[in-house]
Write an enzyme that holds these catalytic residues in place. Structure first.
Site, PDB file in Angstrom:
ATOM      1  N   ARG A  34       0.872  -1.176   0.000  1.00 23.87           N
ATOM      2  CA  ARG A  34       0.000   0.000   0.000  1.00 23.87           C
ATOM      3  C   ARG A  34       0.914   1.232   0.000  1.00 23.87           C
ATOM      4  NH1 ARG A  34      -2.846  -3.430   3.955  1.00 23.87           N
ATOM      5  NH2 ARG A  34      -4.958  -3.822   3.214  1.00 23.87           N
ATOM      6  N   ARG A  36       0.762  -1.299  -5.143  1.00 22.25           N
ATOM      7  CA  ARG A  36      -0.544  -0.754  -5.496  1.00 22.25           C
ATOM      8  C   ARG A  36      -0.438   0.762  -5.607  1.00 22.25           C
ATOM      9  NH1 ARG A  36      -5.472  -1.919  -1.661  1.00 22.25           N
ATOM     10  NH2 ARG A  36      -4.604  -0.161  -0.542  1.00 22.25           N
ATOM     11  N   GLU A  83     -12.290  -5.686  -6.302  1.00 24.61           N
ATOM     12  CA  GLU A  83     -12.895  -5.233  -5.046  1.00 24.61           C
ATOM     13  C   GLU A  83     -14.194  -4.474  -5.277  1.00 24.61           C
ATOM     14  OE1 GLU A  83     -10.088  -2.790  -2.876  1.00 24.61           O
ATOM     15  OE2 GLU A  83      -9.611  -1.572  -4.617  1.00 24.61           O
ATOM     16  N   ASP A 120     -12.815  -4.524   0.645  1.00 24.83           N
ATOM     17  CA  ASP A 120     -13.703  -3.621  -0.074  1.00 24.83           C
ATOM     18  C   ASP A 120     -14.802  -4.369  -0.818  1.00 24.83           C
ATOM     19  OD1 ASP A 120     -13.188  -0.871   0.380  1.00 24.83           O
ATOM     20  OD2 ASP A 120     -11.237  -1.107  -0.578  1.00 24.83           O
ATOM     21  N   CYS A 137      -5.459 -10.556  -1.441  1.00 22.82           N
ATOM     22  CA  CYS A 137      -4.727  -9.692  -0.503  1.00 22.82           C
ATOM     23  C   CYS A 137      -5.636  -9.117   0.567  1.00 22.82           C
ATOM     24  CB  CYS A 137      -3.983  -8.586  -1.239  1.00 22.82           C
ATOM     25  SG  CYS A 137      -5.074  -7.450  -2.090  1.00 22.82           S
TER      26      CYS A 137
END
Ligand code: PEP
Ligand code: MG
Length: 588
Positions: free
Chosen positions: A305, A341, A437, A461, A508
């Site tokens: 992230r 990401r 997501e 999400d 993930c």
């Protein structure tokens, strides 16, 4: 231990970061009592302004010390979280405004400063922007620092206790979470939030047992009480009795011994009991987390992230700064892939350099890939840093968050090609993937497949968007079930569609660190998981006891209403019968 007469009190929250703790609870509040109204003589104006300046300088110095300490323990990226506070303390609006109240209204320095802070706070609250949560926390931090220097206490912290304690917060923003010292924090108990809120994710990567979503239960945990808290089950016992304390110590001893047998490992695929290879990679919230990933033998990074480069920052991080952070991670897992990401900002994560308008529904708003495509300079800057790192190390993969349409992928490809030409490398050799997501992507994976190389299932999400449950709303957290039949069926379809489209697929989202969730995913054919590094040793151990063949059978026929509704209890029974240790220890 409970004093005579203090009966144990049980409080329930949501398990958010694993581990158990026994200790004294300390309520941490950002508040300091408002200084009393005090006026001064006109002749004392200069003395009073000097007093304010001294307190301000001491506060800035205190923040700098903390910043340096953070840079050496966690890294430069994490240390930058303190910069906005220094800037606030140098902001003429605050400084000149305070001086004016002293000069023109003859207010004592502490009263003048507090007034000015209150005014700025009101202006921030007026904007009603979620982004203000972090800024307000910063403002309240500097208020505490300056006022405590003015009243002579000279606190250089945010009122955090110096001794080891379980900390209790009404709420915890990511920028506050990153300042906590895991060596002194036995655990966190938080009134707000859910386990997928970013502060909870951060607590996991810092290795602090955490219970969130306690709500009004907080009022039943008095400051200074002894608590036994369990970040695996969400249970908190206030004033635990002798038998509970004894059981806790016995369990901790067993766990320490058990863990010492398998904690540190070199990276290698893990096998299920029936010999299927499974890859366990690491989720990183900050570059520094790569150390833990390497220690537990993660096969590289499945989700890096990158929001922490920008969250709470007033200036866009330079390409070189980003390159350095990416290089740090690549060098931390030699020879292993790193899936980076791109900025997943918006929702509850805001950089201060963007003028992000307040939104009614920020999780359905200007978020992630939408922001990056609208701000090509920001996006290009990040892609350039990634491609340079890839050109030097050759192990990067780019993952796009919150995709809902093919158009977003095609536009990203165009920008990527331009940046690659600029950097002087080919864009085609960096694998490009998307998070699965949103339900839109689940339904159109076949359309997207020819244009991407891999997908990563984001169960956090996907649960939020499928179940219409805000992941940050503690009140709804019991509804945020990532094993809801709708989702289980989706996971099945996603796996099928990705395989048919020839895509690499990994998971993930946090579901993979839940024993039942992991069992479902293995049963549906998933073999590649990315987890918080702290979860990897136990999940590796668990996988070694599971049979992928048995799990596949248990996950058959999920279109049958009876089969899908009983999946969870059936897998619970299977785990109890098969696994030779207590899985509730790390189930969430
Ligand atoms: C997810 O949504 O499942 C995910 C892994 O991403 P994040 O938690 O960062 O939104
Ligand atoms: Mg997500």
């Amino acid at each position: 231990m409970s004093d005579a007469g203090d009966a144990p009190v049980h409080v329930l929250g949501l398990a958010a970061a694993p581990g158990r703790s026994l200790g004294v609870v300390r309520r941490v509040s950002w508040d300091i009592a408002a200084p009393p109204h005090r006026t001064i003589q006109p002749g004392d104006i200069d003395v009073e302004i000097e007093r304010f300046e001294r307190a301000r300088a001491e506060a800035i110095e205190g923040i700098r010390v903390l910043r340096e300490r953070t840079a050496s323990t966690l890294g430069e990226v994490e240390a930058k979280i303190f910069d906005p506070q220094i800037l606030m303390l140098e902001d003429p609006e605050l400084v000149e405004g305070t001086r004016r109240y002293v000069r023109e209204n003859f207010l004592a320095a502490d009263r003048a400063f507090d007034w000015r802070i209150t005014e700025i706070r009101m202006q921030m609250l007026d904007t009603a922007h979620l982004m203000m949560a972090d800024r307000l926390a910063d403002l309240m931090d500097i208020r505490v620092r300056v006022l405590s220097h003015l009243d002579g206490r000279g606190a250089d912290t945010l009122g955090l206790p110096a001794e080891e304690a379980v900390l209790l917060f009404e709420d915890l923003t990511p920028s506050v979470a990153v300042r906590l010292d895991p060596a002194r924090v036995l655990g966190l108990v938080i009134g707000a939030g859910s386990r997928t809120a970013h502060s909870a994710i951060l607590a996991r990567s810092l290795g602090m047992p955490t219970v969130v979503g306690v709500g009004s239960g907080l009022s039943r945990i008095p400051d200074g009480a002894t608590v036994l808290m369990d970040g695996d089950t969400g249970r908190i016992v206030v004033n635990p009795g002798e038998p509970e304390i004894r059981a806790y110590h016995e369990m901790e001893e067993r766990l320490t011994e058990w863990r010492s047998q398998f904690w540190e490992r070199p990276p290698a695929p893990v096998s299920t009991a029936d010999g299927r290879s499974i890859h366990l990679r690491a989720n990183l919230d900050q570059p520094h987390d790569v150390r833990a990933a390497e220690r537990v033998g993660a096969e590289g990074v499945g989700l890096f992230r990158t929001e922490f480069l920008v969250i709470g920052q007033r200036v866009i991080p330079s390409e070189q700064e980003q390159y350095d952070a990416y290089r740090f991670v690549l060098e931390g897992v030699p020879g292993q892939p790193v899936t980076l990401r791109t900025f997943d900002i918006g929702g509850d994560k805001f950089p201060l350099f963007l003028d992000m308008p307040p939104e009614e529904n920020p999780y359905l708003g200007w978020r992630a890939i939408r922001v990056c495509l609208d701000l090509p300079d920001l996006f290009r800057n990040q892609l350039r840093a990634v491609l340079r790192a890839h050109a030097d190390y050759g192990r990067m993969r780019i993952l796009l968050p919150f995709v809902t349409s093919l158009d977003e992928v095609l536009r990203t490809r165009e920008i990527l090609a331009e940046v690659a030409a600029d950097v002087g490398c080919g864009d085609e050799d960096v694998p490009l993937g998307i998070m699965v997501e949103t339900p839109a992507v689940v339904e159109t994976l076949d359309l997207l497949a020819p244009h991407i190389d891999f997908v990563s299932l984001g169960t956090n999400d996907l649960s939020q968007y499928t179940l219409a449950v805000d992941r940050g709303n503690a009140r709804l957290a019991h509804l945020a079930d990532p094993l809801h039949p709708a989702l289980v069926r989706m996971y099945h379809r996603i796996h099928r569609a990705a395989s048919a489209g020839g895509l690499d697929i990994g998971v993930c989202g946090d579901l993979a660190s839940n024993p039942i969730g992991l069992s479902v995913l293995v049963g549906l054919g998933y073999r590649d998981f990315s987890l918080a590094p702290t979860s990897i040793p136990e999940i590796r151990e668990l996988l070694g006891t599971l049979s992928a063949t048995d799990l596949a059978e248990l996950c058959e026929d999920l279109e049958d209403p009876e089969r899908v509704s009983t999946l969870k209890p059936r897998l619970g029974d299977y785990l109890r019968d098969t696994v030779p240790f207590e899985t509730s220890r790390f189930s969430r």
